[in-house]
Scaffold this active site. Structure first.
Site, PDB file in Angstrom:
ATOM      1  N   CYS A  17       1.666  -6.166   8.913  1.00 22.44           N
ATOM      2  CA  CYS A  17       0.234  -5.912   8.861  1.00 22.44           C
ATOM      3  C   CYS A  17      -0.448  -7.269   8.694  1.00 22.44           C
ATOM      4  O   CYS A  17      -0.184  -7.970   7.721  1.00 22.44           O
ATOM      5  CB  CYS A  17      -0.005  -4.998   7.655  1.00 22.44           C
ATOM      6  N   CYS A  27     -14.105  -9.505   4.511  1.00 23.39           N
ATOM      7  CA  CYS A  27     -14.701  -8.622   5.522  1.00 23.39           C
ATOM      8  C   CYS A  27     -16.153  -8.361   5.151  1.00 23.39           C
ATOM      9  O   CYS A  27     -16.480  -8.163   3.982  1.00 23.39           O
ATOM     10  CB  CYS A  27     -13.937  -7.303   5.597  1.00 23.39           C
ATOM     11  N   CYS A  43     -13.058   0.268   0.074  1.00 24.55           N
ATOM     12  CA  CYS A  43     -12.058  -0.742   0.461  1.00 24.55           C
ATOM     13  C   CYS A  43     -12.188  -2.017  -0.375  1.00 24.55           C
ATOM     14  O   CYS A  43     -13.276  -2.584  -0.492  1.00 24.55           O
ATOM     15  CB  CYS A  43     -12.240  -1.066   1.949  1.00 24.55           C
ATOM     16  N   GLU A  68      -4.051 -12.280   2.899  1.00 22.98           N
ATOM     17  CA  GLU A  68      -2.840 -11.530   2.573  1.00 22.98           C
ATOM     18  C   GLU A  68      -2.308 -10.793   3.800  1.00 22.98           C
ATOM     19  O   GLU A  68      -3.071 -10.392   4.672  1.00 22.98           O
ATOM     20  CB  GLU A  68      -3.150 -10.524   1.460  1.00 22.98           C
ATOM     21  N   CYS A 107     -17.227  -1.420   3.553  1.00 19.08           N
ATOM     22  CA  CYS A 107     -16.884  -0.005   3.362  1.00 19.08           C
ATOM     23  C   CYS A 107     -16.687   0.249   1.860  1.00 19.08           C
ATOM     24  O   CYS A 107     -16.016  -0.532   1.170  1.00 19.08           O
ATOM     25  CB  CYS A 107     -15.630   0.361   4.143  1.00 19.08           C
ATOM     26  N   CYS A 156      -2.710   0.006   1.950  1.00 22.89           N
ATOM     27  CA  CYS A 156      -3.934  -0.033   2.745  1.00 22.89           C
ATOM     28  C   CYS A 156      -5.148  -0.216   1.852  1.00 22.89           C
ATOM     29  O   CYS A 156      -5.314   0.490   0.863  1.00 22.89           O
ATOM     30  CB  CYS A 156      -4.150   1.284   3.476  1.00 22.89           C
TER      31      CYS A 156
HETATM   32  N1  SAH Z   1     -11.193  -3.444   9.357  1.00 20.09           N
HETATM   33  C1  SAH Z   1     -10.249  -2.679  10.059  1.00 20.09           C
HETATM   34  C2  SAH Z   1      -8.813  -3.029   9.740  1.00 20.09           C
HETATM   35  C3  SAH Z   1      -8.469  -3.248   8.288  1.00 20.09           C
HETATM   36  S1  SAH Z   1      -8.623  -1.893   7.178  1.00 20.09           S
HETATM   37  C4  SAH Z   1     -10.479  -1.204   9.853  1.00 20.09           C
HETATM   38  O1  SAH Z   1     -11.250  -0.842   8.991  1.00 20.09           O
HETATM   39  O2  SAH Z   1      -9.889  -0.438  10.604  1.00 20.09           O
HETATM   40  C5  SAH Z   1      -7.165  -0.951   7.508  1.00 20.09           C
HETATM   41  C6  SAH Z   1      -7.222   0.512   7.070  1.00 20.09           C
HETATM   42  O3  SAH Z   1      -7.151   0.665   5.649  1.00 20.09           O
HETATM   43  C7  SAH Z   1      -8.493   1.236   7.506  1.00 20.09           C
HETATM   44  O4  SAH Z   1      -8.136   2.380   8.205  1.00 20.09           O
HETATM   45  C8  SAH Z   1      -9.172   1.616   6.208  1.00 20.09           C
HETATM   46  O5  SAH Z   1      -9.896   2.802   6.375  1.00 20.09           O
HETATM   47  C9  SAH Z   1      -7.994   1.746   5.260  1.00 20.09           C
HETATM   48  N2  SAH Z   1      -8.349   1.588   3.854  1.00 20.09           N
HETATM   49  C10 SAH Z   1      -9.238   0.737   3.324  1.00 20.09           C
HETATM   50  N3  SAH Z   1      -9.272   0.869   1.979  1.00 20.09           N
HETATM   51  C11 SAH Z   1      -8.358   1.829   1.664  1.00 20.09           C
HETATM   52  C12 SAH Z   1      -7.896   2.388   0.423  1.00 20.09           C
HETATM   53  N4  SAH Z   1      -8.363   1.966  -0.748  1.00 20.09           N
HETATM   54  N5  SAH Z   1      -6.950   3.340   0.476  1.00 20.09           N
HETATM   55  C13 SAH Z   1      -6.422   3.739   1.651  1.00 20.09           C
HETATM   56  N6  SAH Z   1      -6.786   3.219   2.843  1.00 20.09           N
HETATM   57  C14 SAH Z   1      -7.759   2.280   2.855  1.00 20.09           C
HETATM   58 FE1  SF4 Z   2     -13.604  -4.174   6.397  1.00 23.58          FE
HETATM   59 FE2  SF4 Z   2     -12.187  -2.672   4.710  1.00 23.58          FE
HETATM   60 FE3  SF4 Z   2     -14.121  -1.549   6.153  1.00 23.58          FE
HETATM   61 FE4  SF4 Z   2     -11.853  -2.367   7.373  1.00 23.58          FE
HETATM   62  S1  SF4 Z   2     -12.035  -0.736   5.847  1.00 23.58           S
HETATM   63  S2  SF4 Z   2     -13.968  -2.708   8.054  1.00 23.58           S
HETATM   64  S3  SF4 Z   2     -11.371  -4.196   6.119  1.00 23.58           S
HETATM   65  S4  SF4 Z   2     -14.406  -3.141   4.590  1.00 23.58           S
END
Ligand code: SAH
Ligand code: SF4
Length: 368
Positions: free
Chosen positions: A115, A122, A129, A102, A126, A345
């Site tokens: 984006c 991934c 996420c 996506e 985290c 995000c």
């Molecule tokens: N893996 C990379 C890039 C993709 S994630 C990274 O983690 O930086 C992009 C951003 O979305 C990250 O800053 C992450 O902390 C944020 N993010 C992930 N899940 C989210 C959520 N449910 N609500 C708001 N931001 C989120």
């Molecule tokens: Fe992966 Fe989501 Fe963590 Fe970014 S925030 S490193 S996309 S698991």
């Protein structure tokens, strides 16, 4: 040139997208064509965002025929599009093996920010996420990464590249630098896609060897660090990667990152209600980043019913921001766009969920 050699079967053709000029020059020379053809091809692929060899009208027909017989352009297919009430579009891209990734196109004042995804899924896991929750499928190739932007240029933006590119879609770009770095070179090459390096941002959960490698590459793109917590104890609980690359060494690497004049490192801080959103957390964050040329993006958590967090109240977020402002930090609140279509995000899932949604969103389709 090898007119008489049999063309390879379609499925075994090489992919042109992702090749740099020296590589294109090699294949053009190996087929007995003059080197300037490689430059023309490079221009059509990246600057003109061609979809089809037949568009390359200033290239001799016999060369185009040879190309089409031996190479595929390598574009993704657009599997579906969703448009939010705020004008944000979520685009589902189908990779050649059927996996869906996506991307998001956001309308800012009078330009677009795209984006992009760098991995299908991934592996970083985290806790907050959606992409992490759905797990890892595979690396994306350079062709797959840049095709997302070339398609946006052709299909959604009247032949103009989106102005800003952020690697904040699915995946961890620093765990796929072998493919991301060549993509960054083509993106920022004035003869290629001509997107200014200062308008490209690579976001990472904090993979130290990746940050160091990107610094050595001298690409001058921006980096963003998904910090999300001001100490190891909290960060370990939501970002498993912190055990391998703890906060102290992460911040040291940021302090050593070669920044151009007037550039700043962005720190993203997803605000999780009752977890990392108190003024005590803001105080620790301010102490951690003191003296670092940075800006802080506060991102109120975007909900996913499967994950055990809640979005903090607007008041809490505003007070957190005010605390940082009072200490002279640049801190903005990023109210995510496209919340209603799951494009905000951390809401990008791909995989099974996206495949199901894709059935609802058939049009328009990109061309190869
Ligand atoms: N893996 C990379 C890039 C993709 S994630 C990274 O983690 O930086 C992009 C951003 O979305 C990250 O800053 C992450 O902390 C944020 N993010 C992930 N899940 C989210 C959520 N449910 N609500 C708001 N931001 C989120
Ligand atoms: Fe992966 Fe989501 Fe963590 Fe970014 S925030 S490193 S996309 S698991």
């Amino acid at each position: 040139m090898s007119d008489s050699a049999p063309a390879p079967a379609l499925e075994s053709r090489g992919v042109l997208l992702g090749m740099d000029l020296p590589r294109l020059t090699e294949i053009v020379a190996s087929a007995g064509y003059p080197a300037f053809r490689a430059r023309q091809l490079y221009h059509w692929l990246y600057n003109r965002a061609a979809f089809d060899f037949s568009e390359m009208h200033n290239i001799a027909r016999d060369f185009r025929t040879w190309l089409a017989g031996n190479y595929a352009m390598g574009h993704l297919e657009i599997a579906g599009v969703r448009e939010s009430t705020d004008g944000t579009r979520k685009i589902l891209f189908r990779l050649s093996d059927g996996i869906i990734v996506e991307g998001v196109l956001m309308r800012e004042r009078n330009w677009l920010t795209q984006c992009v995804s760098s991995q299908a899924g991934c592996a970083a896991g985290c806790a907050f996420c959606t992409t992490g929750y759905d797990g890892f499928h595979r690396q994306m190739t350079t062709a797959e990464i840049i095709s997302q932007i070339l398609l946006a240029k052709r299909v959604f933006n009247d032949g103009f590249c989106p102005r800003n590119i952020v690697f904040m879609g699915m995946g961890e770009p620093m765990l796929n630098l072998d493919n991301v770095i060549p993509a960054l070179r083509i993106l920022s090459d004035p003869d290629g896609m001509a997107i200014a390096a200062r308008r490209i941002t690579v976001s990472t959960a904090g993979i130290l060897p990746g940050i160091e490698r990107l610094a050595r590459e001298n690409l001058n793109v921006n980096i963003a660090i998904s910090l999300n917590a001001p100490d190891n104890d909290l960060r370990n609980r939501i970002m498993p990667i912190n055990k391998a690359h703890p906060i102290g060494s992460l911040i040291s690497a940021c302090r050593e990152y070669p920044l151009r004049r007037r550039r700043r490192i962005t720190f993203e801080y997803v605000m999780l209600g009752g977890f990392n959103d108190s003024l005590e957390h803001a105080r620790k964050l301010a102490a951690l980043l003191l003296g670092l040329p940075c800006k802080i993006n506060l991102i109120p958590w975007n909900p996913d019913g499967r994950l055990p967090f809640r979005r903090p109240s607007d008041d809490t977020v505003n007070q957190f921001q005010q605390f940082l402002h009072d200490r002279h930090f640049i801190a903005s609140i990023r109210y995510s766009k496209g919340l209603d279509i799951g494009a905000a995000c951390g809401q990008l899932a791909g995989g099974a969920a996206a495949r199901a949604r894709e059935r609802l969103d058939k049009e328009p389709r990109g061309r190869r």
